[in-house]
Scaffold this motif. Structure first.
Motif, PDB file in Angstrom:
ATOM      1  N   ASP A  82       0.569  -1.319   0.054  1.00 53.86           N
ATOM      2  CA  ASP A  82      -0.277   0.442   0.083  1.00 53.86           C
ATOM      3  C   ASP A  82       0.631   0.777  -0.091  1.00 53.86           C
ATOM      4  O   ASP A  82       0.367   2.279  -0.546  1.00 53.86           O
ATOM      5  CB  ASP A  82      -0.592   0.180   1.041  1.00 53.86           C
ATOM      6  CG  ASP A  82      -2.452   0.695   1.011  1.00 53.86           C
ATOM      7  OD1 ASP A  82      -2.054   0.074  -0.465  1.00 53.86           O
ATOM      8  OD2 ASP A  82      -2.894   0.460   1.973  1.00 53.86           O
TER       9      ASP A  82
ATOM     10  N   ASP B 264       1.085   4.465  -3.018  1.00 53.89           N
ATOM     11  CA  ASP B 264       1.102   5.457  -2.443  1.00 53.89           C
ATOM     12  C   ASP B 264       1.739   6.100  -3.098  1.00 53.89           C
ATOM     13  O   ASP B 264       2.375   7.184  -3.454  1.00 53.89           O
ATOM     14  CB  ASP B 264       0.553   5.569  -0.692  1.00 53.89           C
ATOM     15  CG  ASP B 264      -1.055   5.025  -0.142  1.00 53.89           C
ATOM     16  OD1 ASP B 264      -1.354   4.794  -1.549  1.00 53.89           O
ATOM     17  OD2 ASP B 264      -0.873   5.050   0.868  1.00 53.89           O
TER      18      ASP B 264
ATOM     19  N   ARG C  81       1.936   6.625  -6.292  1.00 48.56           N
ATOM     20  CA  ARG C  81       0.501   7.389  -6.811  1.00 48.56           C
ATOM     21  C   ARG C  81       1.314   8.911  -6.760  1.00 48.56           C
ATOM     22  O   ARG C  81       0.244  10.368  -7.718  1.00 48.56           O
ATOM     23  CB  ARG C  81      -0.726   7.457  -5.847  1.00 48.56           C
ATOM     24  CG  ARG C  81      -1.491   8.501  -6.321  1.00 48.56           C
ATOM     25  CD  ARG C  81      -3.127   8.485  -5.592  1.00 48.56           C
ATOM     26  NE  ARG C  81      -2.383   7.786  -4.127  1.00 48.56           N
ATOM     27  CZ  ARG C  81      -2.529   8.902  -2.830  1.00 48.56           C
ATOM     28  NH1 ARG C  81      -2.568  10.556  -3.980  1.00 48.56           N
ATOM     29  NH2 ARG C  81      -2.164   8.910  -1.997  1.00 48.56           N
TER      30      ARG C  81
ATOM     31  N   GLU D 180     -13.682  -4.632  -0.972  1.00 46.62           N
ATOM     32  CA  GLU D 180     -13.219  -4.440  -0.144  1.00 46.62           C
ATOM     33  C   GLU D 180     -12.285  -6.101   0.581  1.00 46.62           C
ATOM     34  O   GLU D 180     -11.694  -6.293   0.736  1.00 46.62           O
ATOM     35  CB  GLU D 180     -14.351  -4.148   0.893  1.00 46.62           C
ATOM     36  CG  GLU D 180     -14.509  -3.028   0.521  1.00 46.62           C
ATOM     37  CD  GLU D 180     -15.985  -2.801  -0.665  1.00 46.62           C
ATOM     38  OE1 GLU D 180     -16.521  -3.417  -0.708  1.00 46.62           O
ATOM     39  OE2 GLU D 180     -16.313  -1.966  -0.437  1.00 46.62           O
TER      40      GLU D 180
ATOM     41  N   ALA E 193      -9.456  -6.503  -2.161  1.00 46.93           N
ATOM     42  CA  ALA E 193      -8.091  -5.734  -0.787  1.00 46.93           C
ATOM     43  C   ALA E 193      -7.771  -6.224   0.148  1.00 46.93           C
ATOM     44  O   ALA E 193      -6.634  -5.978   0.393  1.00 46.93           O
ATOM     45  CB  ALA E 193      -8.435  -4.043  -0.404  1.00 46.93           C
TER      46      ALA E 193
ATOM     47  N   GLY F   6      -4.901  -1.243   0.985  1.00 46.26           N
ATOM     48  CA  GLY F   6      -6.533  -0.746   1.080  1.00 46.26           C
ATOM     49  C   GLY F   6      -7.204  -0.838  -0.768  1.00 46.26           C
ATOM     50  O   GLY F   6      -6.646  -1.195  -1.559  1.00 46.26           O
ATOM     51  N   LYS F   7      -8.481  -0.186  -0.034  1.00 44.07           N
ATOM     52  CA  LYS F   7      -9.680  -0.394  -1.317  1.00 44.07           C
ATOM     53  C   LYS F   7      -9.521   0.569  -2.671  1.00 44.07           C
ATOM     54  O   LYS F   7     -10.057  -0.136  -3.169  1.00 44.07           O
ATOM     55  CB  LYS F   7     -10.665   0.169  -0.539  1.00 44.07           C
ATOM     56  CG  LYS F   7     -12.143  -0.792  -1.618  1.00 44.07           C
ATOM     57  CD  LYS F   7     -13.617  -0.170  -1.027  1.00 44.07           C
ATOM     58  CE  LYS F   7     -13.666   0.610  -0.492  1.00 44.07           C
ATOM     59  NZ  LYS F   7     -15.096   0.894   0.828  1.00 44.07           N
ATOM     60  N   ALA F   8      -8.874   1.959  -1.953  1.00 39.34           N
ATOM     61  CA  ALA F   8      -8.379   2.509  -2.652  1.00 39.34           C
ATOM     62  C   ALA F   8      -7.287   2.559  -3.457  1.00 39.34           C
ATOM     63  O   ALA F   8      -7.163   2.576  -5.210  1.00 39.34           O
ATOM     64  CB  ALA F   8      -8.023   4.487  -1.555  1.00 39.34           C
ATOM     65  N   THR F   9      -6.149   2.080  -3.644  1.00 41.45           N
ATOM     66  CA  THR F   9      -5.210   0.851  -4.034  1.00 41.45           C
ATOM     67  C   THR F   9      -6.013   0.338  -5.449  1.00 41.45           C
ATOM     68  O   THR F   9      -5.452   0.258  -6.977  1.00 41.45           O
ATOM     69  CB  THR F   9      -4.496   0.231  -3.854  1.00 41.45           C
ATOM     70  OG1 THR F   9      -3.966   1.135  -2.498  1.00 41.45           O
ATOM     71  CG2 THR F   9      -3.240  -0.418  -4.584  1.00 41.45           C
TER      72      THR F   9
ATOM     73  N   TYR G   6      -8.891   0.429  -6.353  1.00 45.33           N
ATOM     74  CA  TYR G   6     -10.029   1.262  -7.476  1.00 45.33           C
ATOM     75  C   TYR G   6      -9.573   2.359  -8.243  1.00 45.33           C
ATOM     76  O   TYR G   6      -9.542   2.689  -9.210  1.00 45.33           O
ATOM     77  CB  TYR G   6     -11.127   2.479  -6.655  1.00 45.33           C
ATOM     78  CG  TYR G   6     -12.490   1.983  -5.617  1.00 45.33           C
ATOM     79  CD1 TYR G   6     -12.979   0.941  -6.703  1.00 45.33           C
ATOM     80  CD2 TYR G   6     -12.136   0.625  -4.777  1.00 45.33           C
ATOM     81  CE1 TYR G   6     -14.301   0.607  -6.667  1.00 45.33           C
ATOM     82  CE2 TYR G   6     -14.159   0.943  -3.957  1.00 45.33           C
ATOM     83  CZ  TYR G   6     -14.633  -0.101  -5.885  1.00 45.33           C
ATOM     84  OH  TYR G   6     -15.673  -0.562  -4.587  1.00 45.33           O
ATOM     85  N   ARG G   7      -8.246   2.464  -7.548  1.00 43.82           N
ATOM     86  CA  ARG G   7      -7.440   3.439  -8.583  1.00 43.82           C
ATOM     87  C   ARG G   7      -6.601   2.078  -9.598  1.00 43.82           C
ATOM     88  O   ARG G   7      -6.345   2.864 -10.655  1.00 43.82           O
ATOM     89  CB  ARG G   7      -5.574   3.775  -7.805  1.00 43.82           C
ATOM     90  CG  ARG G   7      -6.682   5.118  -6.991  1.00 43.82           C
ATOM     91  CD  ARG G   7      -4.881   5.667  -6.542  1.00 43.82           C
ATOM     92  NE  ARG G   7      -4.096   5.004  -5.892  1.00 43.82           N
ATOM     93  CZ  ARG G   7      -4.036   4.785  -4.630  1.00 43.82           C
ATOM     94  NH1 ARG G   7      -4.869   5.434  -3.987  1.00 43.82           N
ATOM     95  NH2 ARG G   7      -3.262   3.373  -4.293  1.00 43.82           N
TER      96      ARG G   7
END
Length: 204
Positions: free
Chosen positions: A7, A11, A14, A49, A52, A58-61, A63-64
């Motif tokens: 993660d 980040d 990103r 979820e 992930a 993370g869930k955002a990872t 979805y990116r």
């Protein structure tokens, strides 16, 4: 020594415009999908979820990289199947044997449970059926082109039904992979025996 998690790596990626996606995070997410499916999780119940959490990101990872579960499943199926094989192009028989043998290797054995878990979803979900077909078509087209070449060079009958012949070759292979439908058919020499049986009717 500081350990960077998947993660954290994602980040950092990103925050640095122009950098390629973190390959480790991508691989971990895809493998998490395949592990959840092989453990019996249905594609319908699979959540971003859960993926992930299994991948340790993370869930955002997730979805990116994939806007929705359907896009993630397409990539997971493509990864499971691997890149389409490349026939040598010298012998129709040898090319077909190579393609069938490739469907029965240890990699396909490993992912057999995943395919079995996907079957109920393919039957009840037109969307999942479309996803699966889009992932399978490039591999199917490889076999199609081998048969088309065989007709063109006179090795196979001019009136050969290409699509039906593909089904005759792939159907028994899938049945044995997933169900071991007929235990009396030996694994040793399966690809050669199947191709020769079909070619007896398909040869010019």
């Amino acid at each position: 020594m500081t350990t960077v998690s998947l993660d954290d790596a994602a980040d950092q990626e990103r925050k640095a415009p122009g950098r390629p996606r973190n390959a480790r995070a991508d691989a971990a997410i895809i493998e998490a999908v395949l592990e959840l499916l092989s453990a019996g999780q249905s594609a319908d119940a699979l959540s971003m979820e859960a993926v992930a959490a299994k991948a340790g990101v993370g869930k955002a990872t997730v979805y990116r990289r994939w806007p929705n579960k359907e896009a993630l499943l397409i990539d997971a199926i493509r990864t499971m199947k691997g890149p389409p094989p490349v026939p040598a192009g010298e012998s129709v028989r040898e090319d077909l044997v190579m393609l069938i043998a490739g469907m029965r290797n240890k990699r396909m054995e490993h992912y057999g449970k995943v395919t079995a878990c996907l079957v109920p979803e393919l039957l009840k979900s037109p969307e999942m059926y479309t996803i699966y077909q889009s992932a399978m078509e490039p591999r199917r087209d490889v076999m199609r082109q081998v048969l088309v070449r065989g007709v063109a060079n006179g090795d196979l009958r001019a009136d050969l039904d290409i699509e039906l012949t593909m089904l005759m070759l792939s159907g028994p292979t899938i049945a044995q992979n997933m169900l071991r439908w007929n235990p009396n058919v030996p694994d040793q020499g399966f690809a050669e025996a199947l191709v020769d049986a079909v070619l007896r009717g398909a040869a010019a």
